[in-house]
Design a protein around this motif. Structure first.
Motif: not given
Ligand SMILES: *Cc1c(COP(=O)(O)O)cnc(C)c1O
Length: 361
Positions: A133, A160-166, A169, A183, A185-186
């Motif tokens: 990540l 696992e997947f990155p958290d890209t905020g706004n 993704l 998840d 919602s990510k």
């Protein structure tokens, strides 16, 4: 009837129970006096199929209410183009994680539409791993970040997947959707051609956050606008009704098996048999992907020579195995162990691998 040990990469195995149920309903669907293929897509019976497939998808994958579930045509390959057409904005590059053959195709299509950047690439490692990540760098003004959750050809998979905020993704999950809990919602968008883990070819599932499904640029023709399909509940034009029906049966089968978390355990048990056969072979079989990036859906491996690989394929076919030849671009061997591939097929393959080694090692 002898069913093959089917390790095809796609179209791929469909659960026997599903095929039998479809066979029972084939000529006369619920007493309609016709098959599902012969009836109007506006009929109540077909609407039920469409609604049920969508709601089972939501239930099994835990899709939040603010997401649309669409059944589109043209395969995942059409999504490679539709996504940038709808979501790539002027002055905001589309960021892509380059992990192999399928990511490459997605990038090439996006380049036709607008500006792209490579957020991470594992080309230097011949795509035999996915990036960590921390290697993924997304410009702050990116239109979205796109990744391929499972590279079907190379045999690598994100764990696992990155958290890209706004920044939305987007994931091409064509070869691992519903193989494990995710998840949702990510993600802004998740899409998958059905022919690997969901049923037959002909339909592509697109799960899209509502705000992204609105406001497609007006210059795009109707069929290529997500807005069109989201508003029409995937009934804007004639849908691939038989394929959607088959997907609904596969989803019911997953539910009856205990759901997606159960599927994941089952898949890990299956895959372990084959990876163990590779790792326990003292180097006779060599896994292609880095251990940490190994896919639970597509197991890629090699033998000492191409000659021996050809012999492996030939002998495996004589013993009822199908689809073990690697993709023509990378060679070697590949076993695709999607949801519908039974444990027994994987046990048989692990045994065949041991026997083959004994004869040739
Ligand atoms: C098979 C596959 C595709 C292409 O799907 P089509 O439905 O043939 O267009 C795209 N991405 C991945 C990861 C795949 O495995």
């Amino acid at each position: 009837m002898a069913r093959a040990y089917n390790f095809n990469a796609g179209p791929a195995a469909i659960p026997l129970e599903v095929l039998q149920q479809a066979q029972e309903q084939f000529v006369d669907y619920h007493g309609a006096g016709m098959s599902i293929m012969e009836m109007s897509h506006r009929s109540a019976l077909y609407e039920d199929v469409n609604n049920e497939a969508q709601s089972l998808m939501r239930e099994l994958f835990g899709i939040p209410n603010n997401y649309k579930v669409m059944f589109l045509q043209g395969g995942a390959s059409t999504q490679f183009a539709m996504l940038p057409m709808n979501l790539l904005r002027e002055g905001q590059p589309a960021a892509y994680v380059h992990t192999g053959a399928w990511a490459d195709k997605a990038i090439k299509e996006a380049k036709l539409i607008g500006e792209t950047v490579i957020a991470a690439s594992t080309a230097d490692d011949k795509f035999m791993r996915v990036p960590s990540l921390s290697e993924i760098v997304v410009p702050a003004n990116a239109s979205y970040l796109h990744l391929t959750s499972n590279e079907t050809i190379g045999g690598t998979q994100f764990q696992e997947f990155p958290d890209t905020g706004n920044i939305p993704l987007i994931a091409d999950m064509s070869s691992d959707i519903l193989s494990r809990p995710v998840d949702v919602s990510k993600f802004g968008v998740i899409y998958a051609g059905a022919q690997k883990n969901l049923g037959p070819s002909g339909v592509t599932v697109v799960i899209m956050r509502e705000d992204l499904a609105q406001g497609s640029p007006k210059s795009i023709p109707a069929m290529f606008r997500y807005e069109t399909h989201a508003k029409a509940k995937s009934l804007y034009n004639t849908p691939p009704s038989f394929s959607v029906y088959m997907v609904s049966l596969v989803l019911k089968w997953i539910k009856a098996k205990g759901g997606v978390a159960q599927m994941e355990q089952y898949n890990r048990d299956k895959t372990k048999l084959i990876y163990d056969a590779i790792d326990g072979s003292g180097g006779f079989y060599k896994g292609c992907a880095d251990a940490k990036s190994r896919s639970v859906m597509n197991i890629t491996f090699r033998l000492g020579s191409e000659e021996l690989e050809n012999q492996f394929v030939k002998e495996s076919e004589q013993q009822g195995f199908v689809g073990l030849k690697g993709h023509r671009d990378v060679g070697g061997l590949r076993a695709s162990t999607y949801n519908a591939v039974p444990l027994e097929s994987c046990q048989a393959l692990a045994q065949f691998m041991k026997d083959f080694q004994q004869r040739n090692g």
